[in-house]
Design a protein around this motif. Structure first.
Motif, PDB file in Angstrom:
ATOM      1  N   UNK A 113       0.830  -1.208   0.000  1.00  4.65           N
ATOM      2  CA  UNK A 113       0.000   0.000   0.000  1.00  4.65           C
ATOM      3  C   UNK A 113       0.860   1.251   0.000  1.00  4.65           C
ATOM      4  N   UNK A 114       1.962   1.219   0.750  1.00  2.00           N
ATOM      5  CA  UNK A 114       2.877   2.358   0.760  1.00  2.00           C
ATOM      6  C   UNK A 114       3.520   2.538  -0.614  1.00  2.00           C
ATOM      7  N   UNK A 115       3.923   1.436  -1.232  1.00  2.00           N
ATOM      8  CA  UNK A 115       4.528   1.501  -2.563  1.00  2.00           C
ATOM      9  C   UNK A 115       3.565   2.128  -3.562  1.00  2.00           C
ATOM     10  N   UNK A 116       2.328   1.679  -3.535  1.00  2.00           N
ATOM     11  CA  UNK A 116       1.333   2.213  -4.457  1.00  2.00           C
ATOM     12  C   UNK A 116       1.167   3.716  -4.267  1.00  2.00           C
ATOM     13  N   UNK A 117       1.129   4.147  -3.013  1.00  2.00           N
ATOM     14  CA  UNK A 117       0.972   5.567  -2.727  1.00  2.00           C
ATOM     15  C   UNK A 117       2.171   6.356  -3.238  1.00  2.00           C
ATOM     16  N   UNK A 118       3.389   5.872  -2.994  1.00  2.00           N
ATOM     17  CA  UNK A 118       4.586   6.583  -3.433  1.00  2.00           C
ATOM     18  C   UNK A 118       4.632   6.676  -4.961  1.00  2.00           C
ATOM     19  N   UNK A 119       4.305   5.601  -5.640  1.00  2.00           N
ATOM     20  CA  UNK A 119       4.328   5.601  -7.104  1.00  2.00           C
ATOM     21  C   UNK A 119       3.340   6.617  -7.656  1.00  2.00           C
ATOM     22  N   UNK A 120       2.136   6.682  -7.081  1.00  2.00           N
ATOM     23  CA  UNK A 120       1.164   7.663  -7.533  1.00  2.00           C
ATOM     24  C   UNK A 120       1.626   9.095  -7.218  1.00  2.00           C
ATOM     25  N   UNK A 121       2.276   9.284  -6.071  1.00  2.00           N
ATOM     26  CA  UNK A 121       2.801  10.605  -5.733  1.00  2.00           C
ATOM     27  C   UNK A 121       3.832  11.043  -6.772  1.00  2.00           C
ATOM     28  N   UNK A 122       4.760  10.150  -7.095  1.00  2.00           N
ATOM     29  CA  UNK A 122       5.799  10.483  -8.075  1.00  2.00           C
ATOM     30  C   UNK A 122       5.192  10.798  -9.424  1.00  2.00           C
ATOM     31  N   UNK A 123       4.179  10.029  -9.822  1.00  2.38           N
ATOM     32  CA  UNK A 123       3.564  10.247 -11.137  1.00  2.38           C
ATOM     33  C   UNK A 123       2.951  11.639 -11.251  1.00  2.38           C
TER      34      UNK A 123
END
Length: 279
Positions: A265-275
């Motif tokens: 869940x943290x990974x998904x959030x970070x990836x969306x933040x970067x995008x």
């Protein structure tokens, strides 16, 4: 007395070493904490360097920290991932703990995403809550900016009235809402020296002074990032929540396991933040 000339030389040596081995500077640095080292699997990796291969980098002695600097692209952004960190309880000073952040800032990073695993103090939290840091308390008894200041790196007395970039906090929270992540919230993080975990009395005290989660890392790195002029986003995975009136033993293996369960869940959030990250 801190030998600032030696420290500056060591930092600049590490910067020069890395500059020769990467094609372009990173836009974002991401530091991954206890049990949170798998984000690199989503990355288009350019190079991976063990910490011991980089001049003057400290050595990580904690088994749940891989100890690699991974550089490449993630969600369309040039990124440098610190796969593991150092802690004051390992015997390092706060300045040594934050050494990689200083190096990556001078290499060109403009945004820092600092993650960790923590213990919940807010009784409204549940294990697996992801806390977006809106403030922190430094109870380490050390500061990485202590000693002579290098004016070229930052001002002597950096302002911390808004330590965490409001636009990054707002982005993280709005993305969590769009991703239907009800377990993402915000709060205040407190950093203690460790390695001993909190007693019931200490837990009550930390709650009393306004902390929502407690850990043994991140603040030295955050202070150096702020000193260097970076925008900072702090993300803490709450691994456990303890009631001081019904205290349960806290085991490091349980903390690591809980952090790893929350990691996707943290990974998904970070990836969306970067995008969606803008300069």
């Amino acid at each position: 007395m801190i030998d600032i000339d030696r420290h500056r030389h060591e930092v600049e040596t590490a910067v020069a070493f890395l500059r020769e081995r990467i094609s372009a500077p990173p836009e974002v640095l991401i530091q991954l904490g206890t049990g949170l080292g798998e984000l690199v699997r989503a990355m288009e990796v350019e190079c991976t360097l063990a910490y011991e291969a980089i001049p003057h980098f400290p050595r990580s002695t904690v088994t749940s920290h891989a100890g690699n600097l991974v550089i490449g692209r993630l969600a369309g952004k040039r990124a440098a991932i610190l796969q593991g960190r150092f802690h004051c309880y390992e015997g390092y000073s706060a300045r040594e703990v934050a050494f990689p952040i200083r190096v990556l800032a001078l290499l060109g990073a403009k945004t820092a995403i600092i993650t960790n695993a923590s213990g919940g103090l807010n009784p409204a939290f549940q294990p697996g809550t992801i806390m977006v840091l809106n403030d922190h308390l430094n109870l380490l008894g050390d500061n990485p900016l202590r000693g002579p200041n290098v004016d070229a790196w930052g001002v002597r007395f950096p302002d911390l009235s808004t330590p965490y970039a409001p636009e990054l906090r707002d982005l993280a929270l709005s993305l969590a809402e769009r991703l239907h992540r009800a377990e993402v919230t915000s709060g205040t993080y407190v950093c203690i020296p460790g390695p001993s975990l909190e007693t019931p009395a200490e837990t009550r005290f930390l709650r009393l002074i306004g902390a929502d989660a407690v850990g043994m890392s991140s603040v030295p790195e955050i202070l150096v990032a702020l000193h260097a002029g970076l925008r900072v986003l702090g993300l803490s995975v709450v691994a456990n929540v303890n009631d001081p009136d019904h205290f349960q033993p806290i085991l490091l293996d349980d903390i690591i396991a809980a952090a790893r369960r929350a990691e996707p869940r943290l990974q998904q959030l970070i990836i969306h933040i970067l995008a969606e990250l803008t300069p």
